[in-house]
Design a protein around this motif. Structure first.
Motif, PDB file in Angstrom:
ATOM      1  N   UNK A  59       0.837  -1.194   0.000  1.00 53.07           N
ATOM      2  CA  UNK A  59       0.000   0.000   0.000  1.00 53.07           C
ATOM      3  C   UNK A  59       0.873   1.245   0.000  1.00 53.07           C
ATOM      4  N   UNK A  60       0.346   2.276  -0.626  1.00 50.96           N
ATOM      5  CA  UNK A  60       0.999   3.577  -0.603  1.00 50.96           C
ATOM      6  C   UNK A  60       0.498   4.343   0.605  1.00 50.96           C
ATOM      7  N   UNK A  61       1.307   5.286   1.102  1.00 50.97           N
ATOM      8  CA  UNK A  61       0.773   6.116   2.177  1.00 50.97           C
ATOM      9  C   UNK A  61      -0.141   7.182   1.568  1.00 50.97           C
ATOM     10  N   UNK A  62      -0.877   7.860   2.400  1.00 54.23           N
ATOM     11  CA  UNK A  62      -1.893   8.815   1.921  1.00 54.23           C
ATOM     12  C   UNK A  62      -1.285   9.934   1.073  1.00 54.23           C
ATOM     13  N   UNK A  63      -0.125  10.437   1.460  1.00 50.50           N
ATOM     14  CA  UNK A  63       0.513  11.509   0.682  1.00 50.50           C
ATOM     15  C   UNK A  63       0.896  11.020  -0.710  1.00 50.50           C
ATOM     16  N   UNK A  64       1.422   9.801  -0.780  1.00 50.91           N
ATOM     17  CA  UNK A  64       1.803   9.240  -2.075  1.00 50.91           C
ATOM     18  C   UNK A  64       0.583   9.017  -2.956  1.00 50.91           C
ATOM     19  N   UNK A  65      -0.503   8.514  -2.377  1.00 50.66           N
ATOM     20  CA  UNK A  65      -1.741   8.310  -3.143  1.00 50.66           C
ATOM     21  C   UNK A  65      -2.240   9.627  -3.714  1.00 50.66           C
ATOM     22  N   UNK A  66      -2.282  10.649  -2.884  1.00 47.01           N
ATOM     23  CA  UNK A  66      -2.746  11.955  -3.337  1.00 47.01           C
ATOM     24  C   UNK A  66      -1.844  12.542  -4.412  1.00 47.01           C
ATOM     25  N   UNK A  67      -0.550  12.389  -4.220  1.00 47.76           N
ATOM     26  CA  UNK A  67       0.408  12.895  -5.204  1.00 47.76           C
ATOM     27  C   UNK A  67       0.229  12.191  -6.547  1.00 47.76           C
ATOM     28  N   UNK A  68       0.103  10.868  -6.530  1.00 45.73           N
ATOM     29  CA  UNK A  68      -0.084  10.116  -7.775  1.00 45.73           C
ATOM     30  C   UNK A  68      -1.372  10.513  -8.480  1.00 45.73           C
ATOM     31  N   UNK A  69      -2.455  10.645  -7.715  1.00 45.68           N
ATOM     32  CA  UNK A  69      -3.736  11.031  -8.309  1.00 45.68           C
ATOM     33  C   UNK A  69      -3.633  12.420  -8.945  1.00 45.68           C
ATOM     34  N   UNK A  70      -3.036  13.358  -8.225  1.00 44.41           N
ATOM     35  CA  UNK A  70      -2.883  14.719  -8.742  1.00 44.41           C
ATOM     36  C   UNK A  70      -1.985  14.740  -9.973  1.00 44.41           C
ATOM     37  N   UNK A  71      -0.894  14.003  -9.927  1.00 48.93           N
ATOM     38  CA  UNK A  71       0.036  13.945 -11.053  1.00 48.93           C
ATOM     39  C   UNK A  71      -0.676  13.396 -12.297  1.00 48.93           C
ATOM     40  N   UNK A  72      -1.414  12.318 -12.134  1.00 44.17           N
ATOM     41  CA  UNK A  72      -2.125  11.704 -13.259  1.00 44.17           C
ATOM     42  C   UNK A  72      -3.215  12.641 -13.795  1.00 44.17           C
ATOM     43  N   UNK A  73      -3.950  13.296 -12.884  1.00 43.36           N
ATOM     44  CA  UNK A  73      -5.000  14.225 -13.318  1.00 43.36           C
ATOM     45  C   UNK A  73      -4.420  15.370 -14.136  1.00 43.36           C
ATOM     46  N   UNK A  74      -3.296  15.910 -13.688  1.00 43.88           N
ATOM     47  CA  UNK A  74      -2.656  17.006 -14.433  1.00 43.88           C
ATOM     48  C   UNK A  74      -2.208  16.518 -15.810  1.00 43.88           C
ATOM     49  N   UNK A  75      -1.705  15.293 -15.866  1.00 38.37           N
ATOM     50  CA  UNK A  75      -1.286  14.732 -17.145  1.00 38.37           C
ATOM     51  C   UNK A  75      -2.480  14.633 -18.092  1.00 38.37           C
ATOM     52  N   UNK A  76      -3.603  14.088 -17.609  1.00 41.92           N
ATOM     53  CA  UNK A  76      -4.768  13.917 -18.468  1.00 41.92           C
ATOM     54  C   UNK A  76      -5.388  15.258 -18.849  1.00 41.92           C
ATOM     55  N   UNK A  78      -3.683  18.021 -19.301  1.00 36.73           N
ATOM     56  CA  UNK A  78      -2.786  18.530 -20.332  1.00 36.73           C
ATOM     57  C   UNK A  78      -2.988  17.785 -21.643  1.00 36.73           C
ATOM     58  N   UNK A  79      -3.165  16.489 -21.554  1.00 38.64           N
ATOM     59  CA  UNK A  79      -3.381  15.675 -22.757  1.00 38.64           C
ATOM     60  C   UNK A  79      -4.672  16.099 -23.469  1.00 38.64           C
ATOM     61  N   UNK A  80      -5.738  16.318 -22.695  1.00 34.25           N
ATOM     62  CA  UNK A  80      -7.014  16.734 -23.281  1.00 34.25           C
ATOM     63  C   UNK A  80      -6.885  18.100 -23.956  1.00 34.25           C
ATOM     64  N   UNK A  81      -6.172  19.019 -23.310  1.00 35.01           N
ATOM     65  CA  UNK A  81      -5.962  20.333 -23.917  1.00 35.01           C
ATOM     66  C   UNK A  81      -5.147  20.223 -25.205  1.00 35.01           C
ATOM     67  N   UNK A  82      -4.164  19.360 -25.201  1.00 35.77           N
ATOM     68  CA  UNK A  82      -3.333  19.163 -26.391  1.00 35.77           C
ATOM     69  C   UNK A  82      -4.162  18.601 -27.536  1.00 35.77           C
ATOM     70  N   UNK A  83      -4.971  17.588 -27.248  1.00 32.25           N
ATOM     71  CA  UNK A  83      -5.825  16.979 -28.277  1.00 32.25           C
ATOM     72  C   UNK A  83      -6.799  18.013 -28.823  1.00 32.25           C
ATOM     73  N   UNK A  84      -7.416  18.796 -27.938  1.00 32.81           N
ATOM     74  CA  UNK A  84      -8.352  19.824 -28.387  1.00 32.81           C
ATOM     75  C   UNK A  84      -7.646  20.844 -29.276  1.00 32.81           C
TER      76      UNK A  84
END
Length: 92
Positions: A59-76, A78-84
């Motif tokens: 298991x990841x700790x809570x900070x790592x989970x939040x960081x991963x979720x935020x990192x992935x959301x920012x990536x997606x 950015x990806x959506x803006x690029x595609x648009x």
């Protein structure tokens, strides 16, 4: 004659519709490869950024989970803006 020469001769035998479909298929496959590469880069980047300690009990700790979720959301985002942006450029 090697396989590459034989394949290009076979492609030359295709009609224009089949050639267009083959070009579209190859473009789609190339796009998939780029997306897979981007996802791999995202995974690597976010993991290196967010996983700072050792993973305990699978298991990841809570900070790592939040960081991963935020990192992935920012990536997606950015990806959506690029595609648009690319779609907008095609329409112009």
């Amino acid at each position: 004659m090697d396989k590459l020469d034989s394949a290009s001769l076979d492609i030359e035998k295709l009609n224009e519709t089949d050639k267009a479909q083959l070009r579209q298929f190859l473009q789609n496959e190339n796009q998939k490869a780029r997306i897979y590469s981007s996802v791999h880069s995202l995974t690597d980047m976010c993991f290196r950024k967010c996983i700072t300690g050792t993973i305990k009990n699978d298991k990841l700790d809570k900070n790592e989970e939040g960081c991963l979720a935020n990192c992935a959301e920012r990536f997606f985002d950015l990806r959506a803006l690029t595609v648009k942006h690319l779609q907008d450029m095609r329409q112009d």
